[in-house]
Write a protein that holds these residues in place. Structure first.
Motif, mmCIF file in Angstrom:
data_model
loop_
_atom_site.group_PDB
_atom_site.id
_atom_site.type_symbol
_atom_site.label_atom_id
_atom_site.label_comp_id
_atom_site.label_asym_id
_atom_site.label_seq_id
_atom_site.Cartn_x
_atom_site.Cartn_y
_atom_site.Cartn_z
ATOM 1 N N ASN A 51 14.676 -59.769 16.483
ATOM 2 C CA ASN A 51 14.232 -58.637 17.586
ATOM 3 C C ASN A 51 15.646 -58.531 18.530
ATOM 4 N N LYS A 54 18.226 -56.536 16.272
ATOM 5 C CA LYS A 54 17.485 -55.138 16.289
ATOM 6 C C LYS A 54 17.830 -54.454 17.441
ATOM 7 N N TYR A 58 20.555 -51.428 18.205
ATOM 8 C CA TYR A 58 20.062 -50.154 18.544
ATOM 9 C C TYR A 58 20.962 -49.625 19.793
ATOM 10 N N ARG A 120 12.504 -43.006 18.910
ATOM 11 C CA ARG A 120 13.077 -44.332 18.126
ATOM 12 C C ARG A 120 13.108 -45.515 19.142
ATOM 13 N N SER A 121 13.332 -45.359 20.102
ATOM 14 C CA SER A 121 13.303 -46.529 21.131
ATOM 15 C C SER A 121 11.856 -46.966 21.130
ATOM 16 N N ILE A 124 10.963 -48.911 18.071
ATOM 17 C CA ILE A 124 11.594 -50.326 18.108
ATOM 18 C C ILE A 124 10.826 -51.323 19.051
ATOM 19 N N GLU A 127 7.627 -51.932 17.516
ATOM 20 C CA GLU A 127 7.667 -53.040 16.620
ATOM 21 C C GLU A 127 7.753 -54.465 17.177
#
Length: 144
Positions: A51, A54, A58, A120-121, A124, A127
């Motif tokens: 995490n 990622k 990002y 997109r944020s 993420i 997820e």
């Protein structure tokens, strides 16, 4: 993107929580004798490391700088954890503390998700939230 700095700030908050989790799991793992429990906690910790990768990537990709410092909040949290657990190596007690920490992380991720994020944020953060929820279930199985 006009709210880029707000997005970066929110994602960095999430990143901080992931770092706190990795540090906490170091503490939990070092206390356990039970190999199965240790392995499960290592799997959860590995997920937090993924995490972090990622999130940090990002944040950089949208022009931000990942905040990779635990900060005062993290240091205080670690100190409180050590005070709570004392010298305990009782598996059930350690696992319960790990679940408590994961639950706080889920609550923090939910708070970030309620903020003003781009798609997109939000994906993420979602997820990460989902993976953290699965980690809680994995940890709960140790107590059965």
């Amino acid at each position: 993107m006009s709210n880029n700095s707000e997005t970066i700030k929110a994602l960095n908050e999430l990143l901080q929580g992931e770092y706190m989790a990795v540090y906490s799991f170091n503490n939990f793992i070092s206390r356990l004798k039970d190999e199965n429990a240790k392995k499960t906690l290592q799997e959860v910790q590995k997920q937090h490391r993924e995490n972090i990768d990622k999130l940090a990537s990002y944040i950089q990709s949208i022009g931000g700088q990942p905040d990779e410092n635990l900060g005062m909040k993290g240091s205080m949290g670690e100190m409180m954890l050590n005070m709570d657990l004392g010298s305990s190596s009782d598996m059930e007690e350690v696992v319960k503390k790990a679940i408590e920490g994961e639950t706080k992380g889920v609550n923090m991720a939910e708070k970030v998700l309620r903020g003003d994020l781009d798609d997109r944020s939000r994906d993420i953060a979602g997820e990460i939230l989902e993976k953290d929820r699965k980690s809680i279930e994995k940890l709960k199985k140790l107590l059965r």
